[in-house]
Design a protein around this motif. Sequence first.
Motif, mmCIF file in Angstrom:
data_model
loop_
_atom_site.group_PDB
_atom_site.id
_atom_site.type_symbol
_atom_site.label_atom_id
_atom_site.label_comp_id
_atom_site.label_asym_id
_atom_site.label_seq_id
_atom_site.Cartn_x
_atom_site.Cartn_y
_atom_site.Cartn_z
ATOM 1 N N GLU A 61 -29.058 -1.026 0.488
ATOM 2 C CA GLU A 61 -28.898 -1.370 1.898
ATOM 3 C C GLU A 61 -29.419 -2.777 2.188
ATOM 4 O OE1 GLU A 61 -30.248 1.848 4.405
ATOM 5 O OE2 GLU A 61 -28.387 2.922 4.025
ATOM 6 N N TRP A 62 -30.483 -3.191 1.527
ATOM 7 C CA TRP A 62 -30.942 -4.569 1.692
ATOM 8 C C TRP A 62 -29.865 -5.537 1.200
ATOM 9 C CZ3 TRP A 62 -34.143 -7.062 4.573
ATOM 10 C CH2 TRP A 62 -35.289 -6.443 5.060
ATOM 11 N N SER A 63 -29.205 -5.187 0.124
ATOM 12 C CA SER A 63 -28.144 -6.058 -0.389
ATOM 13 C C SER A 63 -26.969 -6.118 0.588
ATOM 14 C CB SER A 63 -27.685 -5.578 -1.769
ATOM 15 O OG SER A 63 -28.749 -5.740 -2.700
ATOM 16 N N LEU A 64 -26.652 -5.004 1.218
ATOM 17 C CA LEU A 64 -25.603 -5.003 2.235
ATOM 18 C C LEU A 64 -26.051 -5.824 3.446
ATOM 19 C CD1 LEU A 64 -22.903 -4.125 3.443
ATOM 20 C CD2 LEU A 64 -23.979 -1.933 4.052
ATOM 21 N N PHE A 65 -27.291 -5.650 3.864
ATOM 22 C CA PHE A 65 -27.818 -6.432 4.983
ATOM 23 C C PHE A 65 -27.757 -7.922 4.660
ATOM 24 C CE2 PHE A 65 -31.331 -8.514 7.255
ATOM 25 C CZ PHE A 65 -30.952 -8.237 8.557
ATOM 26 N N ARG A 66 -28.078 -8.261 3.440
ATOM 27 C CA ARG A 66 -28.022 -9.664 3.010
ATOM 28 C C ARG A 66 -26.594 -10.191 3.122
ATOM 29 N NH1 ARG A 66 -27.512 -12.855 -1.938
ATOM 30 N NH2 ARG A 66 -28.954 -14.616 -1.763
ATOM 31 N N ALA A 67 -25.640 -9.412 2.642
ATOM 32 C CA ALA A 67 -24.240 -9.840 2.718
ATOM 33 C C ALA A 67 -23.823 -10.043 4.172
ATOM 34 C CB ALA A 67 -23.338 -8.818 2.027
ATOM 35 N N VAL A 68 -24.177 -9.118 5.036
ATOM 36 C CA VAL A 68 -23.832 -9.231 6.459
ATOM 37 C C VAL A 68 -24.506 -10.463 7.059
ATOM 38 C CG1 VAL A 68 -24.153 -8.154 8.725
ATOM 39 C CG2 VAL A 68 -23.375 -6.772 6.796
ATOM 40 N N THR A 69 -25.783 -10.642 6.770
ATOM 41 C CA THR A 69 -26.547 -11.752 7.334
ATOM 42 C C THR A 69 -25.994 -13.106 6.884
ATOM 43 O OG1 THR A 69 -28.530 -10.392 7.445
ATOM 44 C CG2 THR A 69 -28.861 -12.767 7.492
ATOM 45 N N GLU A 89 -23.034 -13.637 5.936
ATOM 46 C CA GLU A 89 -21.598 -13.615 6.182
ATOM 47 C C GLU A 89 -20.808 -13.729 4.882
ATOM 48 O OE1 GLU A 89 -20.387 -15.971 9.544
ATOM 49 O OE2 GLU A 89 -21.966 -15.092 10.797
ATOM 50 N N ALA A 90 -21.314 -13.036 3.868
ATOM 51 C CA ALA A 90 -20.615 -12.863 2.602
ATOM 52 C C ALA A 90 -19.719 -11.633 2.758
ATOM 53 C CB ALA A 90 -21.632 -12.663 1.479
ATOM 54 N N PRO A 91 -18.816 -11.389 1.826
ATOM 55 C CA PRO A 91 -17.954 -10.200 1.950
ATOM 56 C C PRO A 91 -18.761 -8.897 1.984
ATOM 57 C CG PRO A 91 -17.098 -11.706 0.292
ATOM 58 C CD PRO A 91 -18.459 -12.225 0.689
ATOM 59 N N TRP A 92 -18.360 -8.014 2.873
ATOM 60 C CA TRP A 92 -18.966 -6.689 2.983
ATOM 61 C C TRP A 92 -17.901 -5.752 3.540
ATOM 62 C CZ3 TRP A 92 -19.286 -4.741 8.003
ATOM 63 C CH2 TRP A 92 -19.139 -5.663 9.031
ATOM 64 N N GLN A 93 -18.124 -4.460 3.369
ATOM 65 C CA GLN A 93 -17.150 -3.455 3.782
ATOM 66 C C GLN A 93 -17.653 -2.696 5.010
ATOM 67 O OE1 GLN A 93 -14.102 -3.053 2.287
ATOM 68 N NE2 GLN A 93 -14.733 -4.898 1.182
ATOM 69 N N THR A 108 -27.081 -11.067 14.176
ATOM 70 C CA THR A 108 -26.209 -12.087 14.762
ATOM 71 C C THR A 108 -24.796 -12.105 14.197
ATOM 72 O OG1 THR A 108 -26.983 -13.718 13.145
ATOM 73 C CG2 THR A 108 -28.167 -13.615 15.263
ATOM 74 N N ASN A 109 -24.492 -11.246 13.233
ATOM 75 C CA ASN A 109 -23.131 -11.212 12.691
ATOM 76 C C ASN A 109 -22.253 -10.450 13.685
ATOM 77 O OD1 ASN A 109 -20.749 -10.197 11.343
ATOM 78 N ND2 ASN A 109 -21.657 -10.878 9.416
ATOM 79 N N THR A 110 -21.465 -11.188 14.439
ATOM 80 C CA THR A 110 -20.679 -10.600 15.525
ATOM 81 C C THR A 110 -19.770 -9.481 15.035
ATOM 82 O OG1 THR A 110 -20.751 -12.693 16.702
ATOM 83 C CG2 THR A 110 -19.079 -11.127 17.414
ATOM 84 N N GLU A 111 -19.124 -9.680 13.904
ATOM 85 C CA GLU A 111 -18.226 -8.645 13.389
ATOM 86 C C GLU A 111 -18.979 -7.340 13.128
ATOM 87 O OE1 GLU A 111 -15.290 -7.710 9.579
ATOM 88 O OE2 GLU A 111 -16.314 -9.634 9.683
ATOM 89 N N ALA A 112 -20.127 -7.434 12.456
ATOM 90 C CA ALA A 112 -20.914 -6.236 12.152
ATOM 91 C C ALA A 112 -21.450 -5.590 13.429
ATOM 92 C CB ALA A 112 -22.071 -6.594 11.220
#
Length: 155
Positions: free
Chosen positions: A91-99, A101-105, A124-128
């Motif tokens: 989950e930290w790795s997913l949070f990192r991707a979101v933060t 703005e790297a690819p995430w699902q 602050t990632n508007t999409e997420a």
Amino acid sequence: MNIDDILQNPDEHVRFAAYLDELGHVADPDEIELVGRVLADPDRTMARSAVLRHLDRRAAGLCREPAYEGWAQAMAQATIDHPFLAQRLREWSLFRAVTLEAPWQQDDLLASSNWLQLKTAAGTNTEAVEVLAAAGRTKRIRNTARTSLDQGSKS
């Protein structure tokens, strides 16, 4: 105090505090070995709790750094036999991707724990944040995401 001295103390509260102190001061090359030693404590719940706090602290500090990837891979090996810790690291790795703005699902975010959804909803990632405002697991997560969106549109 060294890890062997810590293990000799019968009070799990004392050991927990000592583990946090040791983990907070460990040199990077010795970190994974120390995590393994802590996780070998007979009080598995207390040991996992100490390592969780350490993992959260380190991941938060490294989240935006290139060193995160190597650290996360090493930590994944150290926590492989501890499903909750391994999940938190993912989950930290997913949070990192979101933060970053790297690819995430989207499905990964929606399947994540309340902890990660709430942490992301306040980000602050508007999409997420939009995903969580619409489909976050709890009312609190959805409300936090909506508040983040409202604050973002006012800035």
